[in-house]
Design a protein around this motif. Sequence first.
Motif, mmCIF file in Angstrom:
data_model
loop_
_atom_site.group_PDB
_atom_site.id
_atom_site.type_symbol
_atom_site.label_atom_id
_atom_site.label_comp_id
_atom_site.label_asym_id
_atom_site.label_seq_id
_atom_site.Cartn_x
_atom_site.Cartn_y
_atom_site.Cartn_z
ATOM 1 N N ALA A 90 0.803 -1.224 0.000
ATOM 2 C CA ALA A 90 0.000 0.000 0.000
ATOM 3 C C ALA A 90 0.836 1.274 0.000
ATOM 4 O O ALA A 90 0.351 2.335 -0.394
ATOM 5 C CB ALA A 90 -0.929 0.009 1.216
ATOM 6 N N THR A 92 3.192 4.329 -0.754
ATOM 7 C CA THR A 92 3.624 5.093 -1.922
ATOM 8 C C THR A 92 4.474 6.263 -1.436
ATOM 9 O O THR A 92 4.278 6.776 -0.330
ATOM 10 C CB THR A 92 2.428 5.661 -2.725
ATOM 11 O OG1 THR A 92 1.667 6.515 -1.867
ATOM 12 C CG2 THR A 92 1.551 4.554 -3.271
ATOM 13 N N GLN A 95 5.748 7.147 2.247
ATOM 14 C CA GLN A 95 5.175 6.097 3.091
ATOM 15 C C GLN A 95 5.983 4.810 3.023
ATOM 16 O O GLN A 95 5.932 4.001 3.942
ATOM 17 C CB GLN A 95 3.744 5.785 2.662
ATOM 18 C CG GLN A 95 2.776 6.903 2.875
ATOM 19 C CD GLN A 95 1.406 6.576 2.301
ATOM 20 O OE1 GLN A 95 1.257 5.668 1.486
ATOM 21 N NE2 GLN A 95 0.409 7.314 2.732
ATOM 22 N N SER A 168 -1.448 8.146 7.644
ATOM 23 C CA SER A 168 -1.907 8.034 6.263
ATOM 24 C C SER A 168 -1.667 6.630 5.715
ATOM 25 O O SER A 168 -2.548 6.037 5.076
ATOM 26 C CB SER A 168 -1.178 9.089 5.423
ATOM 27 O OG SER A 168 -1.343 8.860 4.066
ATOM 28 N N LEU A 169 -0.479 6.080 5.957
ATOM 29 C CA LEU A 169 -0.178 4.721 5.510
ATOM 30 C C LEU A 169 -1.079 3.713 6.207
ATOM 31 O O LEU A 169 -1.610 2.795 5.576
ATOM 32 C CB LEU A 169 1.294 4.374 5.762
ATOM 33 C CG LEU A 169 1.702 2.933 5.453
ATOM 34 C CD1 LEU A 169 1.424 2.572 3.996
ATOM 35 C CD2 LEU A 169 3.169 2.711 5.814
ATOM 36 N N ALA A 171 -4.107 4.166 7.443
ATOM 37 C CA ALA A 171 -5.468 4.296 6.924
ATOM 38 C C ALA A 171 -5.588 3.691 5.529
ATOM 39 O O ALA A 171 -6.596 3.050 5.208
ATOM 40 C CB ALA A 171 -5.873 5.763 6.895
ATOM 41 N N ARG A 172 -4.578 3.872 4.725
ATOM 42 C CA ARG A 172 -4.585 3.335 3.360
ATOM 43 C C ARG A 172 -4.492 1.805 3.370
ATOM 44 O O ARG A 172 -5.123 1.129 2.565
ATOM 45 C CB ARG A 172 -3.405 3.941 2.611
ATOM 46 C CG ARG A 172 -3.287 3.549 1.205
ATOM 47 C CD ARG A 172 -2.010 4.167 0.634
ATOM 48 N NE ARG A 172 -1.895 3.777 -0.730
ATOM 49 C CZ ARG A 172 -1.812 4.607 -1.737
ATOM 50 N NH1 ARG A 172 -1.780 5.888 -1.515
ATOM 51 N NH2 ARG A 172 -1.721 4.165 -2.953
ATOM 52 N N THR A 173 -3.703 1.261 4.276
ATOM 53 C CA THR A 173 -3.475 -0.183 4.342
ATOM 54 C C THR A 173 -4.615 -0.920 5.029
ATOM 55 O O THR A 173 -4.995 -2.014 4.616
ATOM 56 C CB THR A 173 -2.159 -0.479 5.088
ATOM 57 O OG1 THR A 173 -1.106 0.256 4.489
ATOM 58 C CG2 THR A 173 -1.828 -1.959 5.051
ATOM 59 N N PRO A 175 -8.131 0.014 5.761
ATOM 60 C CA PRO A 175 -9.256 0.957 5.674
ATOM 61 C C PRO A 175 -10.436 0.614 6.580
ATOM 62 O O PRO A 175 -11.238 1.492 6.898
ATOM 63 C CB PRO A 175 -9.659 0.898 4.196
ATOM 64 C CG PRO A 175 -9.144 -0.410 3.703
ATOM 65 C CD PRO A 175 -7.930 -0.719 4.521
ATOM 66 N N THR A 179 -8.794 5.179 11.734
ATOM 67 C CA THR A 179 -7.497 5.821 11.548
ATOM 68 C C THR A 179 -7.006 6.347 12.888
ATOM 69 O O THR A 179 -7.754 7.022 13.598
ATOM 70 C CB THR A 179 -7.606 6.986 10.542
ATOM 71 O OG1 THR A 179 -8.117 6.467 9.312
ATOM 72 C CG2 THR A 179 -6.264 7.636 10.297
#
Length: 188
Positions: A90, A92, A95, A168-169, A171-173, A175, A179
């Motif tokens: 996840a 990017t 991150q 952020s990482l 939450a992205r990983t 979901p 968070t």
Amino acid sequence: MIGEHAFCPTSGASLSREVHYDERGRPERVPQSDDLSPNASLDAPLTTGERRSSRRALATHFRRCHRRHADADNELYCRAALSLARLKRAATGRQGRDVIVWYALAERLARDGFDVDWMSAHAEPRCPDCSGRLTYVEGPDGPIGRCGGSCHGTRADRLETIRDTVCSLFARTFPDDPTPDTDALTLL
């Protein structure tokens, strides 16, 4: 990772204490073979560590560090390996840096009920822009980490940027999980 906690970015092997200098005079060390990375010294080049390491390297480093603090825990290692795979997939941009993935992994494992306090001894927050060391001052709400090299010429709190990137990482990983609040992260 780089700095004091550097390890081989390919295998996760510990690095030798002996230093070799390249043609520019930069110090590099040799990966050391052990039971977790038995062929490390055979196939890995000299290194000072990297900002981004392979998933395998981070998993090996995680296991080696954990064994310094407690007995082997296969359930923890399996959970960490699965979480690392998801985090690395996840991630990017910034991150994907080892220290960000390390702190996000700690948050995931803490939520799963594992003790992760030991993980703070094996990571050092670095400036998110230049990867330089941070200097710390006491702020009104706790420590403020500033870039020791003043890469931006600002006195901004780099720890806040690191916390935001970790959240952020996470939450992205993951979901489906709430968070984390930047001030409630387990290790930062």
